[in-house]
Design an enzyme around this catalytic site. Structure first.
Site, short mmCIF file in Angstrom:
data_model
loop_
_atom_site.label_atom_id
_atom_site.label_comp_id
_atom_site.label_asym_id
_atom_site.label_seq_id
_atom_site.Cartn_x
_atom_site.Cartn_y
_atom_site.Cartn_z
N SER A 177 0.84 -1.19 0.00
CA SER A 177 0.00 0.00 0.00
C SER A 177 0.88 1.25 0.00
O SER A 177 1.69 1.44 -0.91
CB SER A 177 -0.96 -0.04 1.19
OG SER A 177 -1.97 0.94 1.07
N GLU A 231 -2.05 -3.14 -7.79
CA GLU A 231 -3.28 -3.41 -7.03
C GLU A 231 -3.83 -2.07 -6.57
O GLU A 231 -3.14 -1.06 -6.59
CB GLU A 231 -3.00 -4.33 -5.84
CG GLU A 231 -1.98 -3.79 -4.82
CD GLU A 231 -2.57 -2.86 -3.77
OE1 GLU A 231 -3.80 -2.91 -3.55
OE2 GLU A 231 -1.82 -2.08 -3.18
N HIS A 258 -5.21 -5.48 -1.29
CA HIS A 258 -5.94 -5.25 -0.04
C HIS A 258 -7.00 -6.33 0.13
O HIS A 258 -8.20 -6.09 0.04
CB HIS A 258 -6.56 -3.87 -0.04
CG HIS A 258 -5.57 -2.76 0.12
ND1 HIS A 258 -4.69 -2.39 -0.88
CD2 HIS A 258 -5.31 -1.92 1.17
CE1 HIS A 258 -3.94 -1.38 -0.47
NE2 HIS A 258 -4.30 -1.08 0.77
#
Length: 322
Positions: free
Chosen positions: A103, A222, A292
Site C-alpha cells: 500500500s 493493485e 488489499h
C-alpha cells in the site's frame, strides 16, 4: 525463528486490538518481536509527525532485525521521500533485513529500487495481516471484527520469506486471459525485474527522483477503494507516459472495496482491462493474489523473475536469486 521489528511509517494505528493480536500471533509463531517505541504514536492522521516517523524508520534500519514490518499503510511516506535515510535502508537490506509492507509502503520500495538493486518484499502489514480476528477473538466479545484469522496462504508465504525458502508463486488465470495469450510463448519473461505495488502510489512517483526507470520488467499493480474510472485514469497516465509498453508483462492483482452505480451502465473493471489490452501489445494478466485482501502472496520487489503460463496456471519464479 526471526527477529521482527514492528514500526509505523505511515498512518496512525486506530485498531489497537488488531495491533495486539498481530504481535501475539507473531510471537506464537516463534518470532522475537521488537516494537518501535512510537509504533502507536498519533498526530493528525499519521503515526506521529514527520520527524517522529523518520526516526522510527531510522531505528528500523539500525535494528539488525531479520524483518522490518510496517503496522499499516494509509498515507504518509510520500511526505518523507526527500528526507528518508536511503543509504541506511539499503545497507540494512544488504545485511539481511527484509523490508515488508504494501500500500503506502510502495513509494519507499520503488524509491529504493530507483537508487539501486535493493530487494524489498511486497507483503502484509501487521494489523491487516497478522492482526485479523479469528473465531477465538469473536468468542471473547470481538465479533464486530470479521472472524477469519490470518490467511493461511499469506502465513505460508511469510514463513517462506523468513526462512529463505521463497522461490515463486502461482495462480489460476481466468479463461479470458488465456484466450488473449494465443500465439505467445509459454515464457512471457525471463530474468525480468519485478516491480510495482499500489497503483496510486506507483503513479504518484512519475517524473520524480524516486521513479525507477524499469524497462523489460514485470509490473504488478493493485488498488483499494477506487472506482474503475479512476483506476483507468491512473493506468492511462502510465500508458501515455510509455511505462506500460516498456514492460514484458502487466500483472493486475486485487482491486477491492469500490462500488459501481447506475450511471456506469456496464462500465466495470473488466471493461477497463479490455480497453487497456486494446492499446497494448504487452500481455496483461489478472487475478494475481496480492492487494488489499486477506489472501496475499509476498513478492520480491526488485528481484529478477521468470514469468510463464502453463495452460491456465501463471507462475512467477525467483528461486534463482538464491
Amino acid at each position: 525463528m526471526a527477529h521482527i521489528y514492528v514500526y509505523s511509517p505511515s498512518g496512525a494505528v486506530r485498531d489497537r486490538a488488531a495491533f495486539r493480536r498481530g504481535i501475539k500471533r507473531l510471537q506464537t509463531m516463534g518470532h522475537e518481536v521488537e516494537v518501535d517505541p512510537d509504533a502507536l504514536a498519533a498526530w493528525q492522521r499519521f503515526a506521529g509527525d514527520d520527524a517522529t516517523r523518520l526516526a522510527a524508520i531510522e531505528r528500523a534500519a539500525a535494528s539488525g532485525a531479520d524483518v522490518a514490518l510496517i503496522t499499516r499503510g494509509g498515507y504518509g511516506l510520500s511526505r518523507l521521500l526527500p528526507q528518508l535515510p536511503w543509504r541506511a535502508l539499503a545497507r540494512a537490506a544488504e545485511r539481511g533485513t527484509r523490508w515488508v509492507g504494501f500500500s503506502d509502503f510502495t513509494v519507499l520500495q520503488l524509491g529504493l529500487l530507483a537508487r539501486g538493486q535493493t530487494v524489498t518484499w511486497a507483503g502484509p502489514a501487521l494489523c491487516e495481516g497478522f492482526g485479523a480476528s479469528d473465531a477465538a477473538d469473536a468468542a471473547e466479545g470481538h465479533g464486530a471484527v470479521k472472524a477469519g484469522g490470518p490467511d493461511e496462504i499469506m502465513l505460508a508465504c511469510f514463513d517462506d520469506v523468513v526462512s529463505g525458502a521463497s522461490e515463486g508463486t502461482g495462480w489460476r488465470l481466468p479463461a479470458r486471459d488465456v484466450a488473449t495469450l494465443a500465439g505467445r510463448p509459454a515464457h512471457l519473461a525471463r530474468h525480468a525485474p519485478l516491480w510495482g505495488g499500489n497503483l496510486a502510489m506507483v503513479q504518484s512517483l512519475l517524473a520524480t527522483p524516486w521513479w525507477p526507470e524499469v524497462k523489460g520488467g514485470v509490473l504488478f499493480l493493485e488498488e483499494v477503494g477506487e472506482h474503475p474510472y479512476r483506476v483507468e485514469r491512473m493506468l492511462l497516465q502510465l500508458l501515455h507516459a510509455g511505462v506500460l509498453a516498456r514492460q514484458k508483462a502487466i500483472l493486475l492483482g486485487q482491486f477491492t472495496d469500490y462500488r459501481l452505480n447506475g450511471h456506469d451502465r456496464g462500465y466495470t473493471l473488466a471493461k477497463v482491462v479490455e480497453q487497456l489490452r486494446s492499446q497494448l501489445k504487452v500481455p496483461v494478466l489478472t487475478g494475481l493474489p496480492f492487494g488489499h485482501a486477506p489472501t496475499k502472496v509476498l513478492l520480491p520487489v526488485g528481484a529478477e523473475v521468470d514469468l510463464l503460463v502453463e495452460g491456465r496456471e501463471a507462475l512467477v519464479l525467483w528461486g534463482h536469486m538464491h
